[in-house]
Design a protein around this motif. Structure first.
Motif, mmCIF file in Angstrom:
data_model
loop_
_atom_site.group_PDB
_atom_site.id
_atom_site.type_symbol
_atom_site.label_atom_id
_atom_site.label_comp_id
_atom_site.label_asym_id
_atom_site.label_seq_id
_atom_site.Cartn_x
_atom_site.Cartn_y
_atom_site.Cartn_z
ATOM 1 N N PRO B 35 0.824 -1.213 0.000
ATOM 2 C CA PRO B 35 0.000 0.000 0.000
ATOM 3 C C PRO B 35 0.861 1.268 0.000
ATOM 4 C CG PRO B 35 -0.525 -1.437 1.880
ATOM 5 C CD PRO B 35 0.666 -2.003 1.229
ATOM 6 N N ASN B 36 0.215 2.375 -0.361
ATOM 7 C CA ASN B 36 0.895 3.675 -0.312
ATOM 8 C C ASN B 36 1.482 3.936 1.069
ATOM 9 O OD1 ASN B 36 0.969 4.985 -2.744
ATOM 10 N ND2 ASN B 36 -1.216 5.542 -2.618
ATOM 11 N N GLY B 37 2.655 4.518 1.087
ATOM 12 C CA GLY B 37 3.253 4.900 2.361
ATOM 13 C C GLY B 37 3.957 3.763 3.075
ATOM 14 N N SER B 38 4.090 2.609 2.428
ATOM 15 C CA SER B 38 4.737 1.461 3.074
ATOM 16 C C SER B 38 6.240 1.634 3.212
ATOM 17 C CB SER B 38 4.505 0.194 2.253
ATOM 18 O OG SER B 38 3.155 -0.021 2.040
ATOM 19 N N GLY B 39 6.821 2.428 2.315
ATOM 20 C CA GLY B 39 8.271 2.601 2.332
ATOM 21 C C GLY B 39 8.949 2.070 1.081
ATOM 22 N N LYS B 40 8.175 1.820 0.027
ATOM 23 C CA LYS B 40 8.760 1.268 -1.205
ATOM 24 C C LYS B 40 9.739 2.268 -1.836
ATOM 25 C CE LYS B 40 4.697 0.656 -3.213
ATOM 26 N NZ LYS B 40 3.797 1.235 -2.185
ATOM 27 N N SER B 41 9.290 3.519 -1.965
ATOM 28 C CA SER B 41 10.183 4.527 -2.551
ATOM 29 C C SER B 41 11.378 4.783 -1.636
ATOM 30 C CB SER B 41 9.439 5.834 -2.797
ATOM 31 O OG SER B 41 8.480 5.653 -3.811
HETATM 32 N N1 LIG Z 1 10.733 13.708 3.373
HETATM 33 C C1 LIG Z 1 10.000 12.986 4.225
HETATM 34 N N2 LIG Z 1 9.906 13.361 5.518
HETATM 35 C C2 LIG Z 1 9.169 12.642 6.391
HETATM 36 N N3 LIG Z 1 8.492 11.547 6.055
HETATM 37 C C3 LIG Z 1 8.553 11.111 4.786
HETATM 38 C C4 LIG Z 1 9.317 11.813 3.799
HETATM 39 N N4 LIG Z 1 9.204 11.149 2.641
HETATM 40 C C5 LIG Z 1 8.385 10.095 2.870
HETATM 41 N N5 LIG Z 1 8.009 10.081 4.154
HETATM 42 C C6 LIG Z 1 7.139 9.099 4.780
HETATM 43 O O1 LIG Z 1 7.717 7.839 4.609
HETATM 44 C C7 LIG Z 1 6.707 6.872 4.460
HETATM 45 C C8 LIG Z 1 7.015 5.985 3.284
HETATM 46 O O2 LIG Z 1 6.950 6.731 2.101
HETATM 47 P P1 LIG Z 1 7.319 6.113 0.680
HETATM 48 O O3 LIG Z 1 8.624 5.427 0.806
HETATM 49 O O4 LIG Z 1 7.192 7.177 -0.317
HETATM 50 O O5 LIG Z 1 6.159 5.041 0.504
HETATM 51 P P2 LIG Z 1 5.642 4.301 -0.807
HETATM 52 O O6 LIG Z 1 6.627 4.524 -1.884
HETATM 53 O O7 LIG Z 1 5.555 2.895 -0.380
HETATM 54 O O8 LIG Z 1 4.301 4.863 -1.101
HETATM 55 C C9 LIG Z 1 5.386 7.622 4.359
HETATM 56 O O9 LIG Z 1 4.719 7.522 5.580
HETATM 57 C C10 LIG Z 1 5.795 9.019 4.080
HETATM 58 O O10 LIG Z 1 4.882 9.904 4.662
#
Ligand SMILES: Nc1ncnc2c1ncn2[C@@H]1O[C@H](COP(=O)(O)OP(=O)(O)O)[C@@H](O)[C@H]1O
Ligand SMILES: [Mg+2]
Lengths: 455, 254
Positions: B35-41
């Motif tokens: 799901p979104n926000g899991s930490g994939k990116s």
């Molecule tokens: N620059 C940032 N500062 C604080 N939290 C962040 C930042 N970038 C992403 N996050 C948080 O890290 C978590 C994982 O994000 P992300 O890796 O983008 O997830 P995904 O790619 O799986 O959708 C999310 O909860 C997001 O809010």
């Protein structure tokens, strides 16, 4: 004691000698200039419009002046090759304040066009020079008064009504001296109605170890429907100071581009006083400063919209690094009667190190409701996201930095209306950012070799 | 090729990755879903070395070398490529200059001579055709004014230019219509060899119809909670992530 005193004394003690080395209108203005200067005080550093330039400090050293008009032994064309050589121009030289013989260049100009020594012009075309000399640059500006009191020569450019000068004019100015020297020079540029010309001024210094001062005043009269581009490219040593005051008056529908490019310098103060005095005038004012080490660049611009329906668009960009200082003060004045004015101003700056400083001061004075005006200032660092993206593709951080700095200047370079110059400038800027600037020497720089082998 | 052990990472003091384990071998295609926000990116950024993230624990080795010690450009030279979820626009830097710098920096790292201008342009032309990228786009500024689909195709184009050993493609499929999706997927497939590997991060089954992964991981709250074969993607397509998450949470409690 004020730093001007030594110059007034010099003038009073050498009036005849100075006059003998000059002529006509230049000599006629001296007494008034001296009088103006006697009651003037130099604006202090920190005062309005001079926040970041210390004129006293720049003018205090005991500079030599070539008032006896001794001939400098060097032949500029021989000893110097400019870095914009691929451009086909009518090439003129100014060594210190002395205009070099230029029959070959002059032969390339249309009938009636004059490009010559200002002192010579004051003798040969007194009615023309009298009509225009000292009419725009006011003696109330101490830099203009100082220039007017001491100036003996410079360049006169005259383009008669309706004449188009196809070939760009190029003026290579060289400052040099074994001892600290000051060059006092004047450019008087007159474009009659519907005249067209372009001028590229390349300012260089020879000899990196001597303090040099370039005190110049430029007056530009732009007649109705005339079109003129002025590109000034400064490439001088770190011990060079440049104090330049430009005054421009534009008549109806005149179209001008002023472009100040500071590629290498020491301490520079450029003033642009531009008046759009008749309807329909269009002015594009561009500027670029690449400041590293402990260089300083202070650009002051005043654009006065005095007539309805004029357009001005100003873009100034700086990259400030190391312990360098950049300053920009941009004033736009719209007179009560100047309806349908469009005036835009943008100053964008990239500051790359904690020691580097940038000061930006936009000022709008608008006395008419029917105007479109905008101004914007931005001072930023390099974009982390862009840097990481570039690194991910394999660019090292220094290479990524260089590309971003080059990219930052892209829109100023795009504003150059002369394509070969635009290409050339892009290359010079690329090299400026790619090379270590401490290696720079105008005569024998590695860049010169690079350009030659690329040509 | 890539071994990740108990990797923890934070951004802005917030722990996002909470113990990632991953093993990728040459020739493999992995998919990471979740799901979104899991930490994939975040995982992809950390592997590529984005300095905005801090690795607080764990290790990652790439072809036997400590990945975490390398600067991002060295990771790139070593053969790691990240296709960004949000490709970055760089106004004023032309694609041509950007790619020439990238290729020549890599060659310098490998002790090779810079590529000649003609060779380089030939390579550009050849690789551009893989993803149907307009020659005009290649002469424009990096990603500036590109549509969403063009940006994604441009990522695959750059991947083709750099010939990475491991490509991590972060949601390269999102925002693409069917045609663009097919072009991107075919591009990826054309670039596959037995020696290189791909990690595709995606939300959707549809990309996986084109790019057939052998191994599917589900990432949730900074951990890989399930790893299985291609059938897992179908299951997620039908039933969503909820039951997998519930399963994992129950397992953790017991
Ligand atoms: N620059 C940032 N500062 C604080 N939290 C962040 C930042 N970038 C992403 N996050 C948080 O890290 C978590 C994982 O994000 P992300 O890796 O983008 O997830 P995904 O790619 O799986 O959708 C999310 O909860 C997001 O809010
Ligand atoms: Mg994501």
């Amino acid at each position: 004691m004020n730093a001007l005193k030594q110059y007034i004394d010099l003038y009073l003690a050498n009036r005849e000698l100075i006059d003998r080395g000059s002529a006509g209108a230049l000599n006629a203005l001296r007494p008034a200039a001296c009088e103006a200067l006697s009651v003037a005080t130099l604006p202090r550093k920190g005062s309005e419009d001079y926040e970041h330039t210390d004129l006293s400090a720049i003018l205090s050293p005991d500079f030599g002046l070539n008032i006896a008009r001794r001939h400098l032994a060097i032949d500029p064309a021989q000893s110097f090759s400019c870095r914009v050589p691929s451009l086909s121009t009518a090439l003129f030289f100014l060594t210190g304040d002395t205009f070099g013989a230029a029959d070959r260049a002059r032969a390339q100009l249309p009938e009636g066009v004059i490009v010559c020594s200002l002192a010579h012009a004051a003798r040969e075309y007194p009615q023309l020079v009298d009509r225009y000399y000292g009419k725009l640059a006011p003696l109330s500006n101490p830099l203009v008064a100082l220039n007017s009191m001491l100036v003996q020569d410079g360049v006169f450019i005259y383009v008669p009504r309706g004449v188009k000068v196809e070939k760009p004019l190029q003026l290579v100015s060289i400052l040099n001296g074994e001892i600290p020297m000051m060059a006092v020079r004047r450019l008087l540029i007159v474009l009659e109605e519907e005249a067209e010309a372009r001028l590229l001024c390349c300012d260089h210094t020879q000899g990196a170890d001597t303090p040099l001062l370039n005190l110049q005043t430029i007056e530009i009269h732009a007649g109705a429907r005339s079109r003129f581009d002025l590109y000034e490219l400064e490439e001088s040593s770190r011990l060079t100071s440049r104090l330049s005051s430009l005054y421009l008056a534009m008549e109806a529908d005149a179209n001008l581009l002023l472009d100040g490019i500071t590629l290498f310098n020491g301490r520079t103060r450029n003033e642009y006083h531009c008046t759009l005095s008749e309807p329909g005038a269009t002015l594009r004012l561009l500027g670029m400063g690449i400041e590293d080490d402990s260089r300083t660049l202070d650009n002051y611009t005043l654009i006065r919209h005095e007539a309805p329906g004029c357009y001005s668009d100003e873009l100034m960009k700086y990259v400030v690094e190391d312990n360098a200082t950049g300053a920009f003060s941009g004033r736009i004045y719209v007179a009560p009667g100047a309806s349908k004015t469009e005036a835009y101003q943008a100053n964008r700056n990239m500051v790359t190190t904690p020691g580097a400083r940038m000061f930006s001061k936009p000022q709008l004075e608008i006395y008419n409701d029917d105007v479109k005006c905008s101004h914007g200032t931005a001072i930023g660092q390099m974009d982390e996201k862009q840097l990481f993206y570039m690194q991910q593709r394999g660019l090292s951080l220094p290479v990524a930095h260089t590309l971003l700095k080059q990219a930052f200047m892209a829109d100023v370079i795009e504003g150059v209306r002369l394509q070969p110059l635009r290409d050339r400038l892009r290359m010079l800027v690329d090299m400026r950012f790619a090379a270590n600037s401490s290696d720079h020497d105008c005569n024998t720089c590695a860049m010169q070799e690079q350009t030659d082998s690329n040509a | 090729m890539l071994t990740v052990k108990d990797l923890h990472a934070t951004i802005g003091g917030k722990e996002i990755l909470r113990g990632i384990n991953l093993e990728v071998h040459p020739g493999e295609v992995h998919a990471i879903m979740g799901p979104n926000g899991s930490g994939k990116s975040t995982l992809s950024m950390v592997l590529a070395g984005n300095p905005a993230y801090e690795v607080t624990h764990g290790e990652a080795t790439f072809r036997g070398k400590n990945l975490l010690e390398m600067t991002p450009d060295v990771r790139s030279h070593e053969g790691l490529f990240l296709g960004f979820q949000y490709p970055v626009e760089i106004p004023g830097v032309s694609m041509v200059n950007f790619m020439r710098a990238a290729i020549n920096e890599k060659r310098k790292y490998l002790g090779e001579e810079p590529m000649s201008a003609t060779e380089f342009l030939k390579l550009m032309r050849e690789k551009r055709s893989i993803v149907d990228l307009d020659s005009k786009l290649a002469s424009r500024s990096v990603n500036e004014g590109f549509s969403g689909g063009e940006k994604k195709r441009n990522e695959i184009f750059q991947m083709a230019m750099l010939e990475p050993r491991l490509a991590i493609l972060d949601e390269t499929d999102s925002g693409l219509d069917v045609d663009a999706l097919r072009i991107v997927a075919e591009g990826v497939n054309k670039l596959r060899t037995p020696e290189n590997a791909t990690i595709v991060i995606t939300h959707y089954q549809r990309l996986l119809d084109y790019i057939k992964p052998q191994i599917i991981h589900v990432l949730y709250k900074g951990r890989i909670i399930k790893t299985a074969g291609p059938e897992l993607a179908l299951e997620i397509e039908e039933r969503g992530f909820d039951h997998i998450i519930r399963e994992a949470e129950n397992a953790e409690k017991s």
